[in-house]
Design a protein around this motif. Structure first.
Motif, PDB file in Angstrom:
ATOM      1  N   LEU A 157       2.210  -7.633 -14.517  1.00  0.00           N
ATOM      2  CA  LEU A 157       3.152  -6.548 -14.263  1.00  0.00           C
ATOM      3  C   LEU A 157       2.878  -5.339 -15.155  1.00  0.00           C
ATOM      4  N   GLU A 158       2.488  -5.593 -16.397  1.00  0.00           N
ATOM      5  CA  GLU A 158       2.140  -4.496 -17.299  1.00  0.00           C
ATOM      6  C   GLU A 158       0.917  -3.737 -16.770  1.00  0.00           C
ATOM      7  N   ASN A 159      -0.088  -4.481 -16.313  1.00  0.00           N
ATOM      8  CA  ASN A 159      -1.288  -3.842 -15.757  1.00  0.00           C
ATOM      9  C   ASN A 159      -0.986  -3.139 -14.441  1.00  0.00           C
ATOM     10  N   THR A 160      -0.086  -3.711 -13.648  1.00  0.00           N
ATOM     11  CA  THR A 160       0.330  -3.076 -12.393  1.00  0.00           C
ATOM     12  C   THR A 160       0.941  -1.720 -12.670  1.00  0.00           C
ATOM     13  N   GLU A 161       1.819  -1.667 -13.665  1.00  0.00           N
ATOM     14  CA  GLU A 161       2.459  -0.396 -14.015  1.00  0.00           C
ATOM     15  C   GLU A 161       1.434   0.620 -14.525  1.00  0.00           C
ATOM     16  N   LYS A 162       0.514   0.179 -15.364  1.00  0.00           N
ATOM     17  CA  LYS A 162      -0.532   1.075 -15.880  1.00  0.00           C
ATOM     18  C   LYS A 162      -1.392   1.633 -14.750  1.00  0.00           C
ATOM     19  N   VAL A 220       0.836  -1.205   0.000  1.00  0.00           N
ATOM     20  CA  VAL A 220       0.000   0.000   0.000  1.00  0.00           C
ATOM     21  C   VAL A 220       0.871   1.255   0.000  1.00  0.00           C
ATOM     22  N   HIS A 221       1.951   1.246   0.801  1.00  0.00           N
ATOM     23  CA  HIS A 221       2.842   2.408   0.845  1.00  0.00           C
ATOM     24  C   HIS A 221       3.457   2.671  -0.533  1.00  0.00           C
ATOM     25  N   LEU A 222       3.968   1.627  -1.184  1.00  0.00           N
ATOM     26  CA  LEU A 222       4.558   1.813  -2.511  1.00  0.00           C
ATOM     27  C   LEU A 222       3.499   2.194  -3.542  1.00  0.00           C
ATOM     28  N   PHE A 223       2.303   1.638  -3.398  1.00  0.00           N
ATOM     29  CA  PHE A 223       1.221   1.978  -4.323  1.00  0.00           C
ATOM     30  C   PHE A 223       0.879   3.460  -4.241  1.00  0.00           C
ATOM     31  N   LEU A 224       0.860   3.996  -3.038  1.00  0.00           N
ATOM     32  CA  LEU A 224       0.505   5.399  -2.866  1.00  0.00           C
ATOM     33  C   LEU A 224       1.683   6.336  -3.073  1.00  0.00           C
ATOM     34  N   LYS A 266      -0.572   1.938 -11.544  1.00  0.00           N
ATOM     35  CA  LYS A 266       0.228   2.844 -10.723  1.00  0.00           C
ATOM     36  C   LYS A 266       0.389   4.198 -11.411  1.00  0.00           C
ATOM     37  N   ILE A 267       0.655   4.211 -12.701  1.00  0.00           N
ATOM     38  CA  ILE A 267       0.786   5.459 -13.444  1.00  0.00           C
ATOM     39  C   ILE A 267      -0.531   6.226 -13.419  1.00  0.00           C
ATOM     40  N   ASP A 314      -0.964   7.777  -9.992  1.00  0.00           N
ATOM     41  CA  ASP A 314      -0.070   8.925  -9.830  1.00  0.00           C
ATOM     42  C   ASP A 314      -0.559  10.151 -10.611  1.00  0.00           C
ATOM     43  N   ARG A 315      -1.160   9.925 -11.745  1.00  0.00           N
ATOM     44  CA  ARG A 315      -1.689  11.043 -12.545  1.00  0.00           C
ATOM     45  C   ARG A 315      -2.998  11.592 -11.981  1.00  0.00           C
ATOM     46  N   THR A 316      -3.763  10.719 -11.349  1.00  0.00           N
ATOM     47  CA  THR A 316      -5.108  11.089 -10.920  1.00  0.00           C
ATOM     48  C   THR A 316      -5.168  11.626  -9.492  1.00  0.00           C
ATOM     49  N   LEU A 317      -4.496  10.948  -8.579  1.00  0.00           N
ATOM     50  CA  LEU A 317      -4.566  11.353  -7.180  1.00  0.00           C
ATOM     51  C   LEU A 317      -3.517  12.419  -6.863  1.00  0.00           C
TER      52      LEU A 317
END
Length: 93
Positions: A58-63, A33-37, A65-66, A69-72
């Motif tokens: 992993l591809e979906n994980t990166e998408k 959760v910490h790394l996700f946020l 996360k990006i 990061d763009r939204t929140l």
């Protein structure tokens, strides 16, 4: 609240509900959760890769996360982290 923010809070709540009833979050999930946020996409993907080394995941994980990061905003992320801490420190937990 934006959809992504709601999904983060929903995910955190589900993690707490499935933690065995004591509301304690295991260290691996706390780190996730910490790394996700607050982590970078690379840090988060590398962490997830320890548990699920599947290229599509992993591809979906990166998408995801990006997108987060763009939204929140930083404030949104801090509110989500504070929400998790409040639940975990609650005497009702």
């Amino acid at each position: 609240m934006k959809l992504t923010g709601a999904l983060v809070i929903l995910g955190a709540t589900l993690l707490l509900l499935t933690s065995g009833g004591d509301c304690g979050i295991c260290p691996a999930i706390k780190e996730d959760v910490h790394l996700f946020l607050f982590g970078t996409p690379e840090e988060y993907v590398n962490y997830v890769e320890k548990y699920k080394d599947d290229p599509e995941t992993l591809e979906n994980t990166e998408k995801l996360k990006i997108c987060v990061d763009r939204t929140l905003t930083k404030e949104n992320k801090e509110h989500a982290a504070a929400f998790i801490e409040k639940i975990e420190s609650s005497p009702l937990c």
